[in-house]
Enzyme design. Structure first.
Site, PDB file in Angstrom:
ATOM      1  N   ASP A 234       0.857  -1.176   0.000  1.00 32.65           N
ATOM      2  CA  ASP A 234       0.000   0.000   0.000  1.00 32.65           C
ATOM      3  C   ASP A 234       0.892   1.223   0.000  1.00 32.65           C
ATOM      4  O   ASP A 234       1.772   1.356   0.852  1.00 32.65           O
ATOM      5  CB  ASP A 234      -0.917   0.003   1.222  1.00 32.65           C
ATOM      6  CG  ASP A 234      -1.775   1.252   1.286  1.00 32.65           C
ATOM      7  OD1 ASP A 234      -2.721   1.356   0.488  1.00 32.65           O
ATOM      8  OD2 ASP A 234      -1.491   2.133   2.130  1.00 32.65           O
TER       9      ASP A 234
ATOM     10  N   GLU B  63      -0.953  -1.478  -5.879  1.00 34.14           N
ATOM     11  CA  GLU B  63      -2.138  -0.752  -6.313  1.00 34.14           C
ATOM     12  C   GLU B  63      -1.960  -0.264  -7.751  1.00 34.14           C
ATOM     13  O   GLU B  63      -0.884   0.189  -8.129  1.00 34.14           O
ATOM     14  CB  GLU B  63      -2.396   0.441  -5.396  1.00 34.14           C
ATOM     15  CG  GLU B  63      -2.670   0.076  -3.958  1.00 34.14           C
ATOM     16  CD  GLU B  63      -2.784   1.308  -3.088  1.00 34.14           C
ATOM     17  OE1 GLU B  63      -3.914   1.685  -2.718  1.00 34.14           O
ATOM     18  OE2 GLU B  63      -1.733   1.895  -2.761  1.00 34.14           O
TER      19      GLU B  63
ATOM     20  N   ASP C 159      -2.562   1.524   7.059  1.00 36.75           N
ATOM     21  CA  ASP C 159      -1.823   1.214   5.834  1.00 36.75           C
ATOM     22  C   ASP C 159      -1.540  -0.279   5.717  1.00 36.75           C
ATOM     23  O   ASP C 159      -1.622  -0.851   4.629  1.00 36.75           O
ATOM     24  CB  ASP C 159      -0.517   2.008   5.805  1.00 36.75           C
ATOM     25  CG  ASP C 159      -0.753   3.507   5.763  1.00 36.75           C
ATOM     26  OD1 ASP C 159      -1.716   3.922   5.096  1.00 36.75           O
ATOM     27  OD2 ASP C 159       0.017   4.256   6.389  1.00 36.75           O
TER      28      ASP C 159
END
Length: 280
Positions: free
Chosen positions: A67, A151, A244
């Site tokens: 992340d 991501e 996170d």
């Protein structure tokens, strides 16, 4: 190309002869060409064109999710928090002082040129540290994990200016500019690009939608579970942890959460009642 001593080498430059350079790393024997460049800080570099071998997969079957954020540059699903290095507090103070000096200096003056050169050296130092961090971090991750999930971020769109036009001026322009600087300073794109180059075929991009609002323990999606930038506390099961890291665990699991609150397979999808169409 030839080596003069342990840290010094020479390369033949047409019309210039033998030019010495600092031997910073091992040059593979199959290098066929090179490129000499001058950066904005006034430093000369020589880069030899060699396609490096990819980092071999560890073969342990481990999967990691990453992340990416501003306060924490990269959070791994293992709980590790990584921060891209930048300028020190003393260097940031000097940078602000130089920027004020540049703004007051007369255009075309030597004083302005010296200020610009000093600012460029600080910016180059910051970029060098970020690149070194990305290289070491990507190599470490590629060596430790079999599958790497990140991501699928559109960084160009995310860092687009919010100033708008004269007819339609933007809102919160200064805040958006600060966010853009934070995103670029975190080295998101550089880290992912180096992972894809060092671990080809082992990097998967996951839809980032609502991964920060989904509980990695029970799967509940609720905006209220994200108490702050660093704290996640599920409103359903009470799971608490780093926000996170929780998002990184969802990324590692490959969960692409829909806006309706579920994936429609393991959990029900929250949706509005739909009218039935009666066939004739």
């Amino acid at each position: 190309m030839r080596r003069v001593s342990r840290h010094v080498g020479e390369v033949w430059v047409p019309k210039a002869g033998w030019v010495r350079f600092r031997w910073s790393r091992t040059v593979p024997p199959d290098a066929k060409s090179y490129r000499v460049t001058l950066d904005r800080a006034g430093r000369w570099h020589v880069a030899f064109a060699v396609i490096p071998e990819p980092v071999p997969a560890p073969g342990n079957g481990r999967t990691v999710g990453i992340d990416q954020g501003v306060a924490v540059s990269a959070a791994l699903s293992t709980g590790q928090l990584l921060h891209a290095p930048g300028l020190t507090a003393r260097e940031r103070t000097r940078l602000r002082r130089l920027q004020r000096r540049l703004a007051r200096a007369k255009r075309g003056s030597r004083r302005r040129g010296r200020a610009r050169a000093a600012i460029a050296r600080l910016r180059a130092r910051e970029a060098d540290r970020r690149k070194d961090w990305a290289e070491k971090t990507s190599t470490s991750i590629a060596r430790r994990f079999e599958v790497i999930r990140v991501e699928d971020l559109k960084i160009t769109n995310m860092t687009r200016s919010a100033k708008g036009t004269r007819e339609n001026p933007g809102r919160s322009v200064r805040a958006k500019a600060g966010l853009n600087r934070g995103i670029l300073a975190s080295g998101w794109g550089l880290l992912v690009r180096r992972l894809e180059e060092k671990a080809p075929g082992r990097v998967e991009k996951i839809n980032p939608a609502l991964t920060s609002q989904r509980c990695s323990a029970c799967g509940r999606v609720d905006r209220g579970s994200r108490e702050s930038q660093a704290v996640f506390r599920c409103t359903a099961c009470g799971f608490a942890g780093n926000a996170d890291v929780n998002a990184a665990i969802n990324i590692a699991a490959g969960h692409a959460v829909t806006a309706r609150g579920g994936d429609g397979v393991a959990r029900p999808v929250n949706r509005e009642p739909q009218l039935l169409l009666h066939s004739a």
